[in-house]
Enzyme design. Structure first.
Site, PDB file in Angstrom:
ATOM      1  N   LYS A  48       7.562  -9.452   8.588  1.00 26.76           N
ATOM      2  CA  LYS A  48       6.216  -8.694   8.200  1.00 26.76           C
ATOM      3  C   LYS A  48       5.514  -8.204   9.647  1.00 26.76           C
ATOM      4  CE  LYS A  48       5.467 -13.295   6.621  1.00 26.76           C
ATOM      5  NZ  LYS A  48       4.954 -14.504   6.478  1.00 26.76           N
ATOM      6  N   SER A 104       2.344 -18.778   3.295  1.00 27.44           N
ATOM      7  CA  SER A 104       1.940 -18.195   3.677  1.00 27.44           C
ATOM      8  C   SER A 104       0.783 -17.085   4.452  1.00 27.44           C
ATOM      9  CB  SER A 104       3.559 -17.442   4.825  1.00 27.44           C
ATOM     10  OG  SER A 104       2.941 -16.445   3.566  1.00 27.44           O
TER      11      SER A 104
END
Ligand SMILES: [Ca+2]
Ligand SMILES: [Ca+2]
Ligand SMILES: [Ca+2]
Ligand SMILES: [Ca+2]
Ligand SMILES: [Ca+2]
Ligand SMILES: [Ca+2]
Ligand SMILES: [Ca+2]
Ligand SMILES: [Ca+2]
Ligand SMILES: [Ca+2]
Ligand SMILES: [Ca+2]
Ligand SMILES: [Ca+2]
Ligand SMILES: [Ca+2]
Lengths: 198, 198, 198, 198, 198, 198
Positions: free
Chosen positions: E138, E95
């Site tokens: 996140k 990611s």
């Protein structure tokens, strides 16, 4: 079924003595040269210590090239491959040291190894031969394989003295302390047939 | 379902005999050349011992280039890649040795391999062929795959003699002791179609 | 959620079929060239066998450069990087072989891959395509992803014949035996937009 | 049976003290030079820390070449091989540091090591000698092996003071803090016989 | 305690979003150039997949140098080092791909990264951005760290739509499909202070 | 028994603070130069993260050579060896970062490190100093070792504020955010005795 001694026609082929889980056996150390840049290739399903023996033998020969009458430039012009059949059997330990040394000296001198001889002993960089284990089993295997002469470390003499004399009949023993003695005993003055010009 | 013998049209493709958990099978050794610097690349989900066989075959050929009528400069100008399908199956052991040797000799000579032949045997650096296991299962697999001739080590003859004769019908056996015999039997004088100029 | 077929605008991007623990899926093989010295870089959380497939594809292309109309000097002037998204998923096995082959041929020819095509099959160095597993799941995934044509090994035909016909509606199958057939079917004559001059 | 002190005839051979599961022992550090490009080869079934000691000794000598009166160009013209017999015994730990240092200084100066001396101590890049463990066992082994003088780190003096005096009879101790002191004590002014011209 | 957004003064420093066992966090990707030969060095206690992301980013930039207005000769004249603090925390996964890409583009262009921006997304060689997991965690971490703008894959839009609107207040989202979009959004036209002349 | 602060006579030797299973301790980072080609050698039984710290310090120095007043050509003409005694103790973690940085700057400038100073803190490529753990134990060890000044990350100030004031008597703290501050505080203007001309 056990291996038999073969012959000494080919440079670099030497008979060693091994001590396996199923008793003693002989083994062959084979080495060949091919044009190259001085690489050392080692095969035969070997463990770390046995590979180190090959490195030590090679470095000893390089460091003592002059004494051995070898032109040091050959080490850069050829690759050396050392193989220990049989590939299916994992092998390790330092006891093939003098056999590997003899194999490489025969290879670089293109001289015949003495007939019907076998050997077992650890080598060191300073030129010593060290004692190894499994001597009784190795001697019995040598007889079965029709070996006539055996090179051992001086310190292994006591192991031979503990073996019944009848088992030793027909065997001549060479007890050595130095790697130079091994070479003197095992390497003949005769070139192999079709010896390579190095 | 088992593999079938294919043909001998392509340089470097040779039929070997394998002994797997589910019985015998044939396998193919394939090798190709590409312009390069003499690297040896080996694929096919192979274990350490089987990779060592490829190295031994390659080094043997390099060391015996003259006898094999090969220009040693080709070894520096090409990379060799040896592959053993099928990638999903892990493979190991020394028994593909003579098959790999034959594959590489066919590759470097660009000569056809004998038709309908298969083989199994360990190789050594000094040029010997050593016996291997699983002979009965391998022979049955060879027949199923329509193989006509089989190369084995002389020491595997006893394994063949223990197989019922009816299973051996239609098969010709070549028993060998030396790697040079394998090459003599398996490599024809005929160049493959579109043979590369090396 | 599953991937969808994208397009064939970029050289080196080819759609493969994968068989995962949660059923079939499509996957993309991507490859790019950068100025370099002929290194092959492989990413995508791949296992040993899948990496070997990339090596085999690359070596096959190098060895058959002439037939493929490629100037062999490009192999030394560029590095090739092959990637298989998605990085979080470990991937292995030989079945992406023909997809990797197609990717690299598209890359080196800078030609478009046929539109709406996907493929699965193991490759070998001698140019064969071998059958692979998970065909039913892969076909269902291909349909979901809006694939129209599929390349499979001839030996996988039997797997297709066992699938209910309604699931196959709208799909055209190409059964192949040789890697050259894959290239003929999958690589178009049309250059990609902004094709690189290699 | 334990090793005995040998002699100081060969450059690069130095006696160390080891502490093993079966008590103390002496060991030999051997090193040799061969024509090469400055590679350092280390054998003897050694663990990571013991190999690091060899690297540290080598780098210290390179960085202090001037002080040691060595022509720095020799480091590029020779390969160094360090070996620690016996290959069958795994060895690790930092305590052979000063022994390795002495071995390499003897090797590069081709000077004799002092007679009947043994040593044990860790080395650091900044030239310090650090204390090590197992002193009592090592001292007993040194006596058995007929060692006369022993070099230890100053910080190991307290370990000697805890040993009964009768065990120390006939032994002279040199306590050092710096690696330069080790070299001053252990390396004589006398060249070995047949000293190499480097 | 969590990290805070810092600033965009230094080339090659970009803020990413991470999903850890204790929730979301921001992380920094740092990269620097030093004179060299084109090596790529990656540190920060990273796993295989995260290291692969760095390789993919680097190869993508090399392959698209022209489009990115970069002189390809810089890739051979400098080494690139990518680091992801904090060293005590093992990190893995794909990611950070777009963050690494942005870091390297900033480094090679010596241009400032947009202020107060963070990003998360997998990259592929063909230029796509792929969705990643842990979006909710996140985003919360980004807010805590005073991030104002966030770049995500278009396919992660659905994850944002499932977050309560109050948590999103003050955040601007950029949804992208292509790596070129990331670069357009994240890299400003302004050179960093004391920009290196490459 | 614990280590004591030594002195600052030698370039490249710096005192760090470590947090071990048996409490805090000081440790030494040592580095030396030898003629070479820019290799970085790291020993001392270090784990991956601690080795990465050495790489980061080295790359930071290379990338900021100009600011540090270093001639970049030295990086190609010397090998750097970093060692962390004592070899028997495995060590890992990022907290020796600023100590390694200081060691290398002292080495390349051949300047003395400030007297009686110790330090602990993680470094990053962008020049930041990050906080580390075990502060209380490290401070107690520093006092025992007769350290007078300590460099810590600004973010570790809170850890100091939680320590009873009597334990801090005689210690001066420097709290830093940037690696350049560490260098300013720890590296003096005085060359070491017998400074090498690089
Ligand atoms: Ca045998
Ligand atoms: Ca032997
Ligand atoms: Ca099969
Ligand atoms: Ca076979
Ligand atoms: Ca997917
Ligand atoms: Ca596929
Ligand atoms: Ca002993
Ligand atoms: Ca010692
Ligand atoms: Ca954090
Ligand atoms: Ca990220
Ligand atoms: Ca300590
Ligand atoms: Ca520290």
């Amino acid at each position: 079924e056990r291996d038999k001694y073969e012959n000494n026609d080919v440079a670099g082929v030497v008979t060693g003595l091994a001590w396996t889980q199923v008793g003693g056996d002989i083994l062959f150390i084979e080495s060949i040269l091919s044009k190259g840049k001085g690489n050392l290739n080692i095969t035969g399903n070997l463990g770390k210590v046995m590979k180190e023996s090959a490195t030590i033998a090679m470095e000893y020969i390089k460091a003592n090239a002059e004494t051995l009458n070898l032109d040091p430039s050959v080490f850069d012009k050829y690759n050396v491959h050392i193989h220990v059949p049989e590939g299916a059997t994992p092998k390790d330990g330092p006891s093939a040291g003098i056999t590997m040394l003899t194999s490489l000296v025969s290879l670089f001198t293109q001289k015949k190894v003495k007939k019907s001889i076998a050997m077992t002993g650890e080598i060191t960089l300073r030129g010593k031969v060290l004692p190894v284990g499994g001597i009784k089993e190795k001697i019995l295997a040598a007889k079965r394989a029709r070996i006539k002469e055996i090179i051992l470390c001086e310190d292994n003499k006591r192991d031979i003295e503990e073996i019944k004399e009848e088992y030793l009949k027909g065997l001549t023993f060479h007890y050595v302390k130095e790697m130079s003695e091994v070479i003197n005993i095992a390497i003949t003055d005769e070139k192999v047939k079709n010896a390579k010009e190095l």
